[in-house]
Design a protein around this motif. Structure first.
Motif, PDB file in Angstrom:
ATOM      1  N   PHE A  83       0.848  -1.182   0.000  1.00 40.69           N
ATOM      2  CA  PHE A  83       0.000   0.000   0.000  1.00 40.69           C
ATOM      3  C   PHE A  83       0.886   1.234   0.000  1.00 40.69           C
ATOM      4  O   PHE A  83       2.010   1.190   0.473  1.00 40.69           O
ATOM      5  CB  PHE A  83      -0.880   0.035   1.262  1.00 40.69           C
ATOM      6  CG  PHE A  83      -1.818  -1.135   1.385  1.00 40.69           C
ATOM      7  CD1 PHE A  83      -3.097  -1.063   0.866  1.00 40.69           C
ATOM      8  CD2 PHE A  83      -1.416  -2.299   2.021  1.00 40.69           C
ATOM      9  CE1 PHE A  83      -3.970  -2.136   0.985  1.00 40.69           C
ATOM     10  CE2 PHE A  83      -2.277  -3.377   2.137  1.00 40.69           C
ATOM     11  CZ  PHE A  83      -3.566  -3.288   1.625  1.00 40.69           C
ATOM     12  N   MET A  84       0.341   2.361  -0.515  1.00 43.69           N
ATOM     13  CA  MET A  84       1.090   3.608  -0.525  1.00 43.69           C
ATOM     14  C   MET A  84       0.303   4.681   0.235  1.00 43.69           C
ATOM     15  O   MET A  84      -0.901   4.858   0.003  1.00 43.69           O
ATOM     16  CB  MET A  84       1.324   4.085  -1.956  1.00 43.69           C
ATOM     17  CG  MET A  84       2.071   5.404  -2.038  1.00 43.69           C
ATOM     18  SD  MET A  84       2.270   6.006  -3.732  1.00 43.69           S
ATOM     19  CE  MET A  84       0.594   6.413  -4.168  1.00 43.69           C
ATOM     20  N   ASP A  85       0.981   5.372   1.134  1.00 42.43           N
ATOM     21  CA  ASP A  85       0.390   6.492   1.859  1.00 42.43           C
ATOM     22  C   ASP A  85       0.155   7.606   0.847  1.00 42.43           C
ATOM     23  O   ASP A  85       1.083   8.043   0.175  1.00 42.43           O
ATOM     24  CB  ASP A  85       1.339   6.948   2.970  1.00 42.43           C
ATOM     25  CG  ASP A  85       0.762   8.032   3.850  1.00 42.43           C
ATOM     26  OD1 ASP A  85      -0.142   8.762   3.396  1.00 42.43           O
ATOM     27  OD2 ASP A  85       1.215   8.155   4.998  1.00 42.43           O
ATOM     28  N   VAL A  86      -1.091   8.076   0.721  1.00 38.65           N
ATOM     29  CA  VAL A  86      -1.403   9.077  -0.304  1.00 38.65           C
ATOM     30  C   VAL A  86      -0.840  10.456   0.028  1.00 38.65           C
ATOM     31  O   VAL A  86      -0.722  11.298  -0.860  1.00 38.65           O
ATOM     32  CB  VAL A  86      -2.928   9.170  -0.562  1.00 38.65           C
ATOM     33  CG1 VAL A  86      -3.452   7.899  -1.183  1.00 38.65           C
ATOM     34  CG2 VAL A  86      -3.678   9.526   0.692  1.00 38.65           C
ATOM     35  N   ASP A  87      -0.466  10.705   1.284  1.00 35.59           N
ATOM     36  CA  ASP A  87       0.098  11.996   1.655  1.00 35.59           C
ATOM     37  C   ASP A  87       1.611  12.027   1.501  1.00 35.59           C
ATOM     38  O   ASP A  87       2.167  12.946   0.911  1.00 35.59           O
ATOM     39  CB  ASP A  87      -0.273  12.345   3.100  1.00 35.59           C
ATOM     40  CG  ASP A  87      -1.772  12.511   3.276  1.00 35.59           C
ATOM     41  OD1 ASP A  87      -2.435  12.985   2.326  1.00 35.59           O
ATOM     42  OD2 ASP A  87      -2.283  12.159   4.355  1.00 35.59           O
ATOM     43  N   SER A  88       2.299  11.005   2.038  1.00 36.71           N
ATOM     44  CA  SER A  88       3.761  11.028   2.040  1.00 36.71           C
ATOM     45  C   SER A  88       4.384  10.142   0.957  1.00 36.71           C
ATOM     46  O   SER A  88       5.590  10.163   0.771  1.00 36.71           O
ATOM     47  CB  SER A  88       4.282  10.568   3.407  1.00 36.71           C
ATOM     48  OG  SER A  88       3.974   9.211   3.612  1.00 36.71           O
ATOM     49  N   TYR A  89       3.578   9.335   0.272  1.00 31.82           N
ATOM     50  CA  TYR A  89       4.035   8.385  -0.755  1.00 31.82           C
ATOM     51  C   TYR A  89       4.916   7.279  -0.193  1.00 31.82           C
ATOM     52  O   TYR A  89       5.593   6.584  -0.927  1.00 31.82           O
ATOM     53  CB  TYR A  89       4.749   9.100  -1.918  1.00 31.82           C
ATOM     54  CG  TYR A  89       3.885  10.142  -2.574  1.00 31.82           C
ATOM     55  CD1 TYR A  89       2.772   9.777  -3.325  1.00 31.82           C
ATOM     56  CD2 TYR A  89       4.155  11.501  -2.432  1.00 31.82           C
ATOM     57  CE1 TYR A  89       1.957  10.733  -3.919  1.00 31.82           C
ATOM     58  CE2 TYR A  89       3.352  12.461  -3.016  1.00 31.82           C
ATOM     59  CZ  TYR A  89       2.249  12.061  -3.758  1.00 31.82           C
ATOM     60  OH  TYR A  89       1.459  13.013  -4.326  1.00 31.82           O
ATOM     61  N   ASP A  90       4.936   7.120   1.142  1.00 41.68           N
ATOM     62  CA  ASP A  90       5.658   6.004   1.756  1.00 41.68           C
ATOM     63  C   ASP A  90       4.894   4.717   1.471  1.00 41.68           C
ATOM     64  O   ASP A  90       3.665   4.718   1.416  1.00 41.68           O
ATOM     65  CB  ASP A  90       5.780   6.183   3.273  1.00 41.68           C
ATOM     66  CG  ASP A  90       6.699   7.327   3.647  1.00 41.68           C
ATOM     67  OD1 ASP A  90       7.572   7.681   2.825  1.00 41.68           O
ATOM     68  OD2 ASP A  90       6.532   7.860   4.763  1.00 41.68           O
ATOM     69  N   GLN A  91       5.632   3.616   1.313  1.00 42.49           N
ATOM     70  CA  GLN A  91       4.981   2.333   1.063  1.00 42.49           C
ATOM     71  C   GLN A  91       4.920   1.513   2.339  1.00 42.49           C
ATOM     72  O   GLN A  91       5.808   1.584   3.183  1.00 42.49           O
ATOM     73  CB  GLN A  91       5.711   1.559  -0.038  1.00 42.49           C
ATOM     74  CG  GLN A  91       5.511   2.187  -1.398  1.00 42.49           C
ATOM     75  CD  GLN A  91       6.042   1.322  -2.518  1.00 42.49           C
ATOM     76  OE1 GLN A  91       6.580   0.252  -2.310  1.00 42.49           O
ATOM     77  NE2 GLN A  91       5.876   1.800  -3.738  1.00 42.49           N
ATOM     78  N   LEU A  92       3.852   0.737   2.458  1.00 45.87           N
ATOM     79  CA  LEU A  92       3.603  -0.108   3.615  1.00 45.87           C
ATOM     80  C   LEU A  92       3.253  -1.489   3.097  1.00 45.87           C
ATOM     81  O   LEU A  92       2.401  -1.629   2.221  1.00 45.87           O
ATOM     82  CB  LEU A  92       2.426   0.473   4.423  1.00 45.87           C
ATOM     83  CG  LEU A  92       1.849  -0.367   5.538  1.00 45.87           C
ATOM     84  CD1 LEU A  92       2.845  -0.462   6.686  1.00 45.87           C
ATOM     85  CD2 LEU A  92       0.556   0.248   6.030  1.00 45.87           C
ATOM     86  N   GLU A  93       3.943  -2.503   3.600  1.00 51.85           N
ATOM     87  CA  GLU A  93       3.635  -3.874   3.191  1.00 51.85           C
ATOM     88  C   GLU A  93       3.022  -4.620   4.365  1.00 51.85           C
ATOM     89  O   GLU A  93       3.585  -4.655   5.455  1.00 51.85           O
ATOM     90  CB  GLU A  93       4.890  -4.606   2.707  1.00 51.85           C
ATOM     91  CG  GLU A  93       4.567  -5.975   2.144  1.00 51.85           C
ATOM     92  CD  GLU A  93       5.729  -6.635   1.405  1.00 51.85           C
ATOM     93  OE1 GLU A  93       5.613  -7.824   1.093  1.00 51.85           O
ATOM     94  OE2 GLU A  93       6.739  -5.951   1.148  1.00 51.85           O
ATOM     95  N   LEU A  94       1.845  -5.190   4.136  1.00 56.59           N
ATOM     96  CA  LEU A  94       1.131  -5.964   5.143  1.00 56.59           C
ATOM     97  C   LEU A  94       0.960  -7.387   4.651  1.00 56.59           C
ATOM     98  O   LEU A  94       0.846  -7.628   3.447  1.00 56.59           O
ATOM     99  CB  LEU A  94      -0.252  -5.353   5.413  1.00 56.59           C
ATOM    100  CG  LEU A  94      -0.279  -3.919   5.916  1.00 56.59           C
ATOM    101  CD1 LEU A  94      -1.701  -3.404   5.973  1.00 56.59           C
ATOM    102  CD2 LEU A  94       0.373  -3.820   7.278  1.00 56.59           C
ATOM    103  N   GLN A  95       0.914  -8.342   5.571  1.00 55.90           N
ATOM    104  CA  GLN A  95       0.699  -9.737   5.212  1.00 55.90           C
ATOM    105  C   GLN A  95      -0.763  -9.950   4.814  1.00 55.90           C
ATOM    106  O   GLN A  95      -1.653  -9.299   5.345  1.00 55.90           O
ATOM    107  CB  GLN A  95       1.062 -10.657   6.389  1.00 55.90           C
ATOM    108  CG  GLN A  95       2.523 -10.615   6.768  1.00 55.90           C
ATOM    109  CD  GLN A  95       3.419 -11.042   5.617  1.00 55.90           C
ATOM    110  OE1 GLN A  95       3.207 -12.071   4.998  1.00 55.90           O
ATOM    111  NE2 GLN A  95       4.412 -10.224   5.315  1.00 55.90           N
ATOM    112  N   LYS A  96      -1.006 -10.885   3.881  1.00 57.24           N
ATOM    113  CA  LYS A  96      -2.373 -11.160   3.433  1.00 57.24           C
ATOM    114  C   LYS A  96      -3.264 -11.601   4.588  1.00 57.24           C
ATOM    115  O   LYS A  96      -4.429 -11.231   4.655  1.00 57.24           O
ATOM    116  CB  LYS A  96      -2.376 -12.228   2.339  1.00 57.24           C
ATOM    117  CG  LYS A  96      -1.977 -11.696   0.994  1.00 57.24           C
ATOM    118  CD  LYS A  96      -2.070 -12.749  -0.088  1.00 57.24           C
ATOM    119  CE  LYS A  96      -1.620 -12.158  -1.400  1.00 57.24           C
ATOM    120  NZ  LYS A  96      -1.486 -13.145  -2.456  1.00 57.24           N
ATOM    121  N   GLU A  97      -2.711 -12.395   5.521  1.00 55.24           N
ATOM    122  CA  GLU A  97      -3.542 -12.849   6.644  1.00 55.24           C
ATOM    123  C   GLU A  97      -3.926 -11.697   7.561  1.00 55.24           C
ATOM    124  O   GLU A  97      -4.914 -11.764   8.279  1.00 55.24           O
ATOM    125  CB  GLU A  97      -2.876 -13.970   7.427  1.00 55.24           C
ATOM    126  CG  GLU A  97      -1.637 -13.559   8.169  1.00 55.24           C
ATOM    127  CD  GLU A  97      -0.407 -14.343   7.752  1.00 55.24           C
ATOM    128  OE1 GLU A  97       0.587 -14.276   8.487  1.00 55.24           O
ATOM    129  OE2 GLU A  97      -0.428 -15.004   6.714  1.00 55.24           O
TER     130      GLU A  97
END
Length: 187
Positions: A83-97
């Motif tokens: 996922f990408m933060d729409v304000d800072s453009y930082d990316q975040l990866e989360l597990q599917k579970e």
């Protein structure tokens, strides 16, 4: 922020027994003898366990305010969702579970809300409804149209839902992502 036990409402997030808990259901009980209390069903935001607790009005609990940020779903990678933060453009990866069964409804560019506590993600909210195409639908059996019977269908994302008999393969429908049910044909 401290609140008394009888002020806990569904949707509140509280710190209790060293964990973060969301109030799912609350029931105020006024017994014939003794003081009133609030019977609260709690769900742990980290591991999903449930707990029933009684809170008297004299007890206080710490209500937690979660930070909510908008993220855009970019893509799936192995067991991770990016996922990408729409304000800072930082990316975040989360597990599917972490997202659960609803991960199947994620579409490229979809906006989601991530709930954060101390900068750590503890929940993801998808849109309540999405439009998807029917990949496969069973044919209508003659004579079943009198009763309100539904037939199984497979969506383009591989999820099975029950649809009315008039829905055919290739049609686009609106699906409730919370209940994973058919709502209506898409416009």
């Amino acid at each position: 922020m401290k609140i008394s036990g009888n002020e806990i409402k569904p949707g509140n997030v509280i710190e209790h027994n060293g964990g973060l808990w969301a109030a799912v259901r609350c029931n105020t009980v006024k017994p014939g003898k003794g003081g009133a209390f609030n019977q609260v069903e709690l769900k742990n935001l980290i591991d999903g366990t449930k707990l029933n607790e009684r809170f008297r009005s004299s007890e206080t609990v710490e209500r937690v305010e979660l930070e909510k940020k908008d993220f855009q779903f970019l893509f799936a990678r192995d067991e991770g969702l990016v996922f990408m933060d729409v304000d800072s453009y930082d990316q975040l990866e989360l597990q599917k579970e972490f997202v659960g069964d609803r991960a199947a409804f994620l579409q490229d560019g979809m906006m989601v809300t991530v709930q954060l506590y101390d900068e750590k993600p503890i929940g993801v909210s998808l849109p309540d409804q999405v439009v998807l195409a029917i990949a496969e639908a069973d044919p209508v059996v003659k004579g079943q149209t009198a009763a309100s019977s539904y037939k199984p269908a497979i969506l383009e994302n591989g999820v099975r839902v029950l649809v009315p008999p008039f829905i055919e393969a290739g049609e686009r429908i609106l699906v409730d992502t919370n209940e994973i049910t058919y709502l209506r044909r898409a416009d």
